[in-house]
Design a protein around this motif. Structure first.
Motif, PDB file in Angstrom:
ATOM      1  N   LYS A  50      -9.493 -52.564  17.697  1.00  0.00           N
ATOM      2  CA  LYS A  50      -9.719 -53.508  18.792  1.00  0.00           C
ATOM      3  C   LYS A  50      -8.573 -53.497  19.801  1.00  0.00           C
ATOM      4  N   ASP A  52      -6.706 -49.900  26.582  1.00  0.00           N
ATOM      5  CA  ASP A  52      -7.384 -48.959  27.469  1.00  0.00           C
ATOM      6  C   ASP A  52      -7.852 -49.619  28.755  1.00  0.00           C
ATOM      7  N   LYS A  53      -8.026 -50.941  28.715  1.00  0.00           N
ATOM      8  CA  LYS A  53      -8.470 -51.653  29.912  1.00  0.00           C
ATOM      9  C   LYS A  53      -7.326 -51.931  30.889  1.00  0.00           C
ATOM     10  N   LEU A  54      -6.097 -51.749  30.440  1.00  0.00           N
ATOM     11  CA  LEU A  54      -4.971 -51.985  31.333  1.00  0.00           C
ATOM     12  C   LEU A  54      -4.969 -50.983  32.469  1.00  0.00           C
ATOM     13  N   GLU A  55      -4.620 -51.433  33.654  1.00  0.00           N
ATOM     14  CA  GLU A  55      -4.589 -50.550  34.824  1.00  0.00           C
ATOM     15  C   GLU A  55      -3.391 -49.617  34.727  1.00  0.00           C
ATOM     16  N   ARG A  65       0.413 -45.410  31.265  1.00  0.00           N
ATOM     17  CA  ARG A  65       0.986 -46.684  30.844  1.00  0.00           C
ATOM     18  C   ARG A  65       2.251 -46.420  30.051  1.00  0.00           C
ATOM     19  N   GLN A  82      -8.941 -50.708  22.397  1.00  0.00           N
ATOM     20  CA  GLN A  82      -9.892 -51.006  23.463  1.00  0.00           C
ATOM     21  C   GLN A  82      -9.278 -51.925  24.511  1.00  0.00           C
ATOM     22  N   THR A  83      -8.459 -52.878  24.060  1.00  0.00           N
ATOM     23  CA  THR A  83      -7.813 -53.795  24.999  1.00  0.00           C
ATOM     24  C   THR A  83      -6.787 -53.069  25.860  1.00  0.00           C
TER      25      THR A  83
END
Length: 334
Positions: free
Chosen positions: A273, A279-282, A83, A276-277
């Motif tokens: 938090k 880390d969810k990104l493609e 990313r 964690q958000t």
């Protein structure tokens, strides 16, 4: 594998020979003193061959150093997925308010951000990170790079008030937009951390966020600061709101305009938090890149050249000491 950065330097190898030949041609006759010249020649002929070899060897080692030899390690492939994250950190004067806690220790807001972002940067393997510092104006401290160590070092070295005492949120967003325009395939994520509201700069945050939205840049805003703080006064303890200058409404709007999220960081746990958000990104697939670690070796031939220079100097002093008695005997003969 051994590699030379500038191998053409070795074309200069015959230079001393050419210089010596030119000097011999231009050199005229000289006065011959019986006895003295014979004594000097006897001493010189015994060591002239060894001296010339040392000079040539010293010149060769010197050229080897200038050619910059390197030892190349095995190719190491860099992660092909990751990313692109640009971090904009507020350095205004209010960031020195001590209302945050790390492991039971009270610290200022910027110290908390440095502590938490250091762990965040360390975990971003494969991601490209950039760093923007802003106060009166916004400045690019590190462009997008996979060199996480340098980005962390820049953040550690930053100081509150380094670029002013106010808060130019709009300029920070605009600068991030400019840097992302140089990248084609990218997630285009901006993490903006601040404890105040926009009160400086040449562009309004909403206008900058509108441009960011058109460029598909997602902004995650983080409002830093505790909700209450106790302080001692002449009338006893008093509770105040140290985050009264924090414009959460504006930060929420900036995040909504770019399809991001707003986070309130009252502690280090709250900042987790956002990790964690993200880390969810493609991750974005990039071209496979690799690099070969390099180890500089020029100092070894340079050291050998220096040692040979010292050896030649010692030999010359020794030979001068041997020739001096001959000169005295020659003078007596005259």
């Amino acid at each position: 594998m051994l590699s030379l950065t500038w191998p053409l330097v070795f074309l200069l190898l015959p230079l001393p020979f050419l210089f010596r030949q030119t000097k011999n041609v231009e050199q005229g006759g000289h006065l011959q003193l019986p006895g003295v010249s014979h004594a000097i020649k006897n001493q010189s002929k015994q060591n002239i061959k060894h001296s010339r070899k040392l000079y040539w060897l010293m010149w060769l080692f010197l050229l080897c150093a200038v050619a910059r030899p390197q030892w190349l390690g095995e190719p190491i492939e860099l992660p092909s997925k990751g990313r692109d994250l640009m971090m904009a950190v507020d350095l205004s004067g209010s960031m020195q308010i001590e209302d945050m806690v790390i492991e039971g220790r009270t610290v200022d807001r910027f110290t908390l951000i440095q502590h938490v972002l250091a762990n965040f940067i360390e975990r971003r393997n494969g991601d490209r990170l950039g760093l923007i510092l802003f106060a009166d104006h916004a400045y690019l401290q590190a462009p997008l790079t996979q060199d996480r160590r340098s980005v962390a070092k820049f953040l550690t070295d930053a100081q509150i008030g380094l670029v002013g005492k106010q808060t130019a949120i709009g300029e920070a967003i605009a600068l991030a937009v400019k840097r992302f325009d140089m990248v084609e395939e990218s997630n285009r994520v901006l993490v903006l951390l601040t404890d105040g509201s926009n009160n400086a700069g040449s562009i309004e945050p909403e206008a900058a966020a509108e441009i960011a939205a058109k460029r598909n840049i997602t902004i995650y805003t983080v409002g830093v600061g505790a909700e209450q703080l106790e302080r001692r006064t002449i009338f006893g303890k008093e509770r105040i709101n140290p985050s009264m200058d924090l414009d959460e409404t504006q930060l929420q709007k900036l995040a909504d305009m770019t399809k991001g999220q707003y986070f309130r960081a009252r502690s280090s746990e709250d900042l987790e938090k956002i990790y964690q958000t993200i880390d969810k990104l493609e991750p974005v697939t990039r071209d496979q890149l690799s690099y070969r670690p390099k180890k500089e070796l020029f100092y070894w031939p340079l050291l050998m050249s220096l040692l040979l220079s010292m050896l030649i100097s010692c030999r010359q002093h020794f030979q001068a000491g041997m020739v001096l008695p001959s000169l005295k005997r020659g003078a007596k003969t005259l």
